[in-house]
Motif scaffolding. Structure first.
Motif, PDB file in Angstrom:
ATOM      1  N   TRP A   1     -33.429  26.883  -2.561  1.00 57.74           N
ATOM      2  CA  TRP A   1     -32.907  25.549  -2.854  1.00 57.74           C
ATOM      3  C   TRP A   1     -32.283  24.905  -1.617  1.00 57.74           C
ATOM      4  O   TRP A   1     -32.480  23.718  -1.361  1.00 57.74           O
TER       5      TRP A   1
ATOM      6  N   GLN B   1     -35.600  21.441  -8.896  1.00 62.82           N
ATOM      7  CA  GLN B   1     -35.956  22.657  -8.164  1.00 62.82           C
ATOM      8  C   GLN B   1     -34.879  23.723  -8.319  1.00 62.82           C
ATOM      9  O   GLN B   1     -35.188  24.912  -8.428  1.00 62.82           O
ATOM     10  N   ALA B   2     -33.620  23.319  -8.344  1.00 55.91           N
ATOM     11  CA  ALA B   2     -32.536  24.295  -8.512  1.00 55.91           C
ATOM     12  C   ALA B   2     -32.705  25.047  -9.826  1.00 55.91           C
ATOM     13  O   ALA B   2     -32.591  26.278  -9.870  1.00 55.91           O
TER      14      ALA B   2
ATOM     15  N   VAL C   1     -34.970  17.392  -6.365  1.00 58.22           N
ATOM     16  CA  VAL C   1     -34.172  18.460  -5.747  1.00 58.22           C
ATOM     17  C   VAL C   1     -33.365  19.210  -6.818  1.00 58.22           C
ATOM     18  O   VAL C   1     -33.309  20.448  -6.808  1.00 58.22           O
ATOM     19  N   CYS C   2     -32.769  18.488  -7.751  1.00 60.18           N
ATOM     20  CA  CYS C   2     -32.003  19.139  -8.825  1.00 60.18           C
ATOM     21  C   CYS C   2     -32.915  19.971  -9.725  1.00 60.18           C
ATOM     22  O   CYS C   2     -32.571  21.095 -10.095  1.00 60.18           O
TER      23      CYS C   2
ATOM     24  N   ALA D   1     -34.953  23.579   0.408  1.00 57.66           N
ATOM     25  CA  ALA D   1     -35.479  22.339  -0.187  1.00 57.66           C
ATOM     26  C   ALA D   1     -34.577  21.155   0.129  1.00 57.66           C
ATOM     27  O   ALA D   1     -35.053  20.048   0.418  1.00 57.66           O
TER      28      ALA D   1
ATOM     29  N   LEU E   1     -26.599  27.724  -9.209  1.00 63.22           N
ATOM     30  CA  LEU E   1     -27.104  28.691  -8.232  1.00 63.22           C
ATOM     31  C   LEU E   1     -25.996  29.477  -7.553  1.00 63.22           C
ATOM     32  O   LEU E   1     -26.100  30.700  -7.390  1.00 63.22           O
TER      33      LEU E   1
ATOM     34  N   PHE F   1     -35.813  27.312  -9.599  1.00 64.88           N
ATOM     35  CA  PHE F   1     -35.538  28.503  -8.785  1.00 64.88           C
ATOM     36  C   PHE F   1     -34.632  29.477  -9.538  1.00 64.88           C
ATOM     37  O   PHE F   1     -34.834  30.683  -9.484  1.00 64.88           O
TER      38      PHE F   1
END
Length: 190
Positions: free
Chosen positions: A100, A83-84, A80-81, A103, A143, A87
């Motif tokens: 995010w 992906q940030a 998950v991190c 997600a 983000l 993105f």
């Protein structure tokens, strides 16, 4: 990826020898799949069988069920991190934040049982969960900071408030969860 693992106190560290690292990865992958299919109470014997290793190998790497739960949880949080950061690199600020949050909702929806069992085992205020929270807030900070700087979200939003709201969407139909995240994201606009 090693950044998160090193900052979270695990019961069992990731091995460095190639064969041990391969077995570690096989076990974590098998555990993730088994936990997703059958819940966090899946037998350790079943996980070892899925990984194609003996139960002794599992216990050498993960002496307790909690150690295995922690390893799976760290892998998921790391994903998950990551992906940030992906993105942030690949999408405009508002789209990156929206993607995010979607997600996170998908993660929360699919891993609620795992997180609950782990919290029951080690406590919500454990060093493990505190370190996970720091890593999530670092990713969120990137983000939210980019989106605020671009003027596409309201200033002075508290990332933790939005993360809690987003993470609370679990045990929900995936389509409904997506619609709920769309409502949250729309509310971030100035």
């Amino acid at each position: 990826m090693s950044e998160l693992r090193s900052s979270i106190p695990l019961t069992c560290e990731r091995p460095t020898r190639a064969d041990a690292a391969r077995n570690y990865d096989l076990l974590v992958r098998a555990a993730r799949e088994a936990f997703t299919e059958h819940g966090a109470s899946t037998s350790l014997e079943e996980i070892a069988r899925r990984a194609g290793v003996g139960i002794g190998t599992l216990y050498r790497r993960f002496p307790t069920r909690t150690a295995l739960l922690e390893a799976v949880y760290v892998e998921e949080i790391q994903s998950v991190c990551d992906q940030a950061y992906d993105f942030a690199r690949d999408l405009p600020p508002y789209d990156a934040l929206s993607a995010w949050l979607h997600a996170i909702a998908r993660y929360a929806n699919s891993k609620a049982t795992l997180a609950t069992e782990l919290m029951d085992a080690i406590g919500k205020e454990s060093e493990f969960f505190k370190a996970c929270k720091v890593n999530m807030l670092d990713a969120a900070g990137l983000l939210f900071g980019n989106a605020e700087k671009a003027g596409v979200i309201r200033p002075n939003l508290q990332a933790m408030d939005v993360l809690r709201l987003t993470g609370s969407i679990h045990d929900t139909d995936p389509d409904q969860a997506d619609r709920m995240i769309d409502i949250i994201v729309a509310g971030l606009r100035p």
